[in-house]
Design an enzyme around this catalytic site. Structure first.
Site, PDB file in Angstrom:
ATOM      1  N   TYR A  58      -2.355 -10.832  15.367  1.00  0.00           N
ATOM      2  CA  TYR A  58      -3.684 -10.239  15.557  1.00  0.00           C
ATOM      3  C   TYR A  58      -4.255 -10.619  16.928  1.00  0.00           C
ATOM      4  O   TYR A  58      -4.338 -11.791  17.282  1.00  0.00           O
ATOM      5  CB  TYR A  58      -4.661 -10.676  14.462  1.00  0.00           C
ATOM      6  CG  TYR A  58      -4.338 -10.148  13.066  1.00  0.00           C
ATOM      7  CD1 TYR A  58      -3.405  -9.127  12.858  1.00  0.00           C
ATOM      8  CD2 TYR A  58      -4.962 -10.661  11.950  1.00  0.00           C
ATOM      9  CE1 TYR A  58      -3.104  -8.653  11.591  1.00  0.00           C
ATOM     10  CE2 TYR A  58      -4.674 -10.191  10.674  1.00  0.00           C
ATOM     11  CZ  TYR A  58      -3.738  -9.187  10.504  1.00  0.00           C
ATOM     12  OH  TYR A  58      -3.444  -8.731   9.250  1.00  0.00           O
TER      13      TYR A  58
HETATM   14  N1  NAP Z   1      -0.711  -7.471   5.783  1.00  0.00           N
HETATM   15  C1  NAP Z   1      -0.924  -6.394   6.508  1.00  0.00           C
HETATM   16  O1  NAP Z   1       0.009  -5.684   6.914  1.00  0.00           O
HETATM   17  C2  NAP Z   1      -2.344  -6.027   6.828  1.00  0.00           C
HETATM   18  C3  NAP Z   1      -2.631  -4.791   7.439  1.00  0.00           C
HETATM   19  C4  NAP Z   1      -3.972  -4.497   7.697  1.00  0.00           C
HETATM   20  C5  NAP Z   1      -4.972  -5.408   7.383  1.00  0.00           C
HETATM   21  N2  NAP Z   1      -4.644  -6.625   6.819  1.00  0.00           N
HETATM   22  C6  NAP Z   1      -5.678  -7.632   6.481  1.00  0.00           C
HETATM   23  O2  NAP Z   1      -6.697  -7.038   5.709  1.00  0.00           O
HETATM   24  C7  NAP Z   1      -7.949  -7.178   6.377  1.00  0.00           C
HETATM   25  C8  NAP Z   1      -8.808  -5.986   6.040  1.00  0.00           C
HETATM   26  O3  NAP Z   1      -8.183  -4.785   6.496  1.00  0.00           O
HETATM   27  P1  NAP Z   1      -9.064  -3.701   7.235  1.00  0.00           P
HETATM   28  O4  NAP Z   1      -9.775  -4.370   8.348  1.00  0.00           O
HETATM   29  O5  NAP Z   1      -8.216  -2.529   7.540  1.00  0.00           O
HETATM   30  O6  NAP Z   1     -10.119  -3.394   6.062  1.00  0.00           O
HETATM   31  P2  NAP Z   1     -11.088  -2.181   5.784  1.00  0.00           P
HETATM   32  O7  NAP Z   1     -12.272  -2.782   5.097  1.00  0.00           O
HETATM   33  O8  NAP Z   1     -10.388  -1.084   5.098  1.00  0.00           O
HETATM   34  O9  NAP Z   1     -11.517  -1.633   7.220  1.00  0.00           O
HETATM   35  C9  NAP Z   1     -12.301  -2.400   8.085  1.00  0.00           C
HETATM   36  C10 NAP Z   1     -13.142  -1.473   8.942  1.00  0.00           C
HETATM   37  O10 NAP Z   1     -14.056  -0.769   8.093  1.00  0.00           O
HETATM   38  C11 NAP Z   1     -15.339  -0.717   8.676  1.00  0.00           C
HETATM   39  N3  NAP Z   1     -16.261  -1.485   7.832  1.00  0.00           N
HETATM   40  C12 NAP Z   1     -16.058  -2.710   7.282  1.00  0.00           C
HETATM   41  N4  NAP Z   1     -17.114  -3.080   6.536  1.00  0.00           N
HETATM   42  C13 NAP Z   1     -18.012  -2.072   6.629  1.00  0.00           C
HETATM   43  C14 NAP Z   1     -19.315  -1.881   6.086  1.00  0.00           C
HETATM   44  N5  NAP Z   1     -19.901  -2.789   5.305  1.00  0.00           N
HETATM   45  N6  NAP Z   1     -19.954  -0.712   6.374  1.00  0.00           N
HETATM   46  C15 NAP Z   1     -19.370   0.232   7.150  1.00  0.00           C
HETATM   47  N7  NAP Z   1     -18.143   0.096   7.699  1.00  0.00           N
HETATM   48  C16 NAP Z   1     -17.474  -1.044   7.436  1.00  0.00           C
HETATM   49  C17 NAP Z   1     -15.209  -1.323  10.072  1.00  0.00           C
HETATM   50  O11 NAP Z   1     -14.915  -0.250  10.930  1.00  0.00           O
HETATM   51  P3  NAP Z   1     -15.429  -0.198  12.461  1.00  0.00           P
HETATM   52  O12 NAP Z   1     -14.627  -1.215  13.172  1.00  0.00           O
HETATM   53  O13 NAP Z   1     -15.114   1.213  12.825  1.00  0.00           O
HETATM   54  O14 NAP Z   1     -16.894  -0.499  12.441  1.00  0.00           O
HETATM   55  C18 NAP Z   1     -14.013  -2.235   9.929  1.00  0.00           C
HETATM   56  O15 NAP Z   1     -13.349  -2.441  11.157  1.00  0.00           O
HETATM   57  C19 NAP Z   1      -7.581  -7.378   7.849  1.00  0.00           C
HETATM   58  O16 NAP Z   1      -8.603  -8.024   8.586  1.00  0.00           O
HETATM   59  C20 NAP Z   1      -6.357  -8.228   7.715  1.00  0.00           C
HETATM   60  O17 NAP Z   1      -6.702  -9.581   7.450  1.00  0.00           O
HETATM   61  C21 NAP Z   1      -3.354  -6.923   6.539  1.00  0.00           C
END
Ligand code: NAP
Length: 333
Positions: A58
């Site tokens: 990351y």
């Molecule tokens: N193991 C793997 O392969 C893998 C892959 C992906 C993720 N992960 C893990 O899972 C975590 C979560 O994944 P993700 O970041 O993709 O999760 P997600 O919650 O699906 O997407 C996060 C994005 O959603 C928006 N968001 C989040 N909270 C919000 C709210 N309260 N209101 C409005 N928009 C909101 C933001 O977008 P904007 O930035 O556009 O504001 C944020 O960047 C990662 O940080 C990581 O630790 C693991």
């Protein structure tokens, strides 16, 4: 905050985990500076959250460095989770799950995190180029050395999980206690085989992208170019074809249709689409903890509020129906 055991282990984890893929500003999807990241960690731990998930890959290592500094004064109350697999350099041994790479990857993560142990060390994905016996023996050695407390995997298929657990059992070594898979109203493939296998083989689940990268938060509209700062805007502007393809995979007509229904339900209930999407995923059988990925402290506060919403049965049934399970377990007769 509710806590539960992670898989077949005594480790207690909060039902909400903090994902830190957005932390940092150097590459990847990161766009959250250190000051904001530290506010996010404060809000999360003040709310009782204990799992913080990062990865060596990351933001080119920045996420681990920021997390390490942010938790320094509360290290013992945090369940610190990180991952290894993805390339850390151009060489053939700079990637994967070999003893050669994992040993160096662990030392580098410990250094960036500023700690002497990792609570949950996860294989970011399966490595076709390394015997699973080598990987499990290496991870077992990490646990015996005290540098790692528990081990888990991410993005493994059902058969890969079984192979890994059997390899550990044959060697009398440490088994995985967790899987980190993608799971949301947009991505339900794990229901058919992966979740039942996790249950049988003692793995809890920490599910990622519960908001589909923001699509289920109602952030995107058909025919409107995503805002530059948004997750999809950042991915679409990336020089990496893989990143641009990732945005394309999320912004499909099917996914925007599911988001429309989430928005409709949120309006009817007087809540937010974020709360509705999180309420659906956190109640699914087999989900131990939901990894949320806020970019700002305000988003985190909004998401935490979402964890208090309980969907009425008819709205849950409607969401089940329109999102459909991607797989079907064959039945006899
Ligand atoms: N193991 C793997 O392969 C893998 C892959 C992906 C993720 N992960 C893990 O899972 C975590 C979560 O994944 P993700 O970041 O993709 O999760 P997600 O919650 O699906 O997407 C996060 C994005 O959603 C928006 N968001 C989040 N909270 C919000 C709210 N309260 N209101 C409005 N928009 C909101 C933001 O977008 P904007 O930035 O556009 O504001 C944020 O960047 C990662 O940080 C990581 O630790 C693991």
């Amino acid at each position: 905050m509710e806590y539960t055991s992670l898989g077949h282990s005594g480790l207690k984890v909060s039902r909400v985990s903090l994902g830190t893929m957005n932390f940092g500003t150097s590459g990847g999807v990161g766009s959250c500076d250190e000051a904001e990241a530290r506010r996010i960690v404060d809000v999360f731990t003040d709310a009782g959250g204990n799992v913080i998930d990062t990865a060596d890959t990351y933001t080119g290592g920045q996420s681990e460095e920021i997390v390490g500094r942010a938790i320094k004064n509360r290290r013992d109350t945090v369940v610190l989770a990180t991952k290894a697999f993805l390339p850390q350099g151009p060489g053939p041994n700079d990637t994967g799950l070999s003893r050669a790479h994992l040993t160096r990857a662990l030392e580098a993560s410990l250094r960036r995190l500023g700690t002497d142990h990792i609570d949950l060390y996860q294989c970011h994905q399966w490595d076709r180029g390394t015997p699973i016996e080598e990987t499990m023996a290496t991870l077992d050695g990490f646990v015996r050395s005290g540098k790692v407390r528990y081990i888990g995997c991410s993005n493994f298929t059902a058969s890969q999980i079984v192979e890994a657990q059997w390899a550990a059992a044959r060697a009398g070594g440490t088994p995985f206690i967790s899987l980190q898979p993608q799971y949301s109203l947009l991505a339900r493939d794990i229901e058919a085989e992966v979740l039942p296998v996790c249950e049988r083989h003692g793995l809890g689940t920490l599910v990622w992208s519960p908001l589909g990268g923001g699509v289920l938060a109602g952030r995107y509209t058909r025919g409107v170019v995503p805002e530059e700062r948004s997750r999809m805007g950042r991915l679409m502007a990336s020089p990496s074809p893989k990143a641009r393809a990732w945005a394309g995979a999320f912004l499909t007509e099917r996914n925007l249709g599911i988001a429309d229904e989430v928005i409709r339900i949120a309006t009817a209930l007087g809540g937010t689409p974020t709360a509705v999407a999180l309420a659906w995923v956190r109640r699914r059988p087999g989900v131990t903890s939901v990894i949320i990925g806020p970019r700002t402290a305000a988003q985190l506060t909004g998401s935490l509020a979402g964890f208090t919403l309980d969907l009425p049965p008819e709205e849950t049934a409607r969401l089940d129906e329109i999102s459909g399970s991607a797989g079907r377990v064959p039945v006899a007769g």
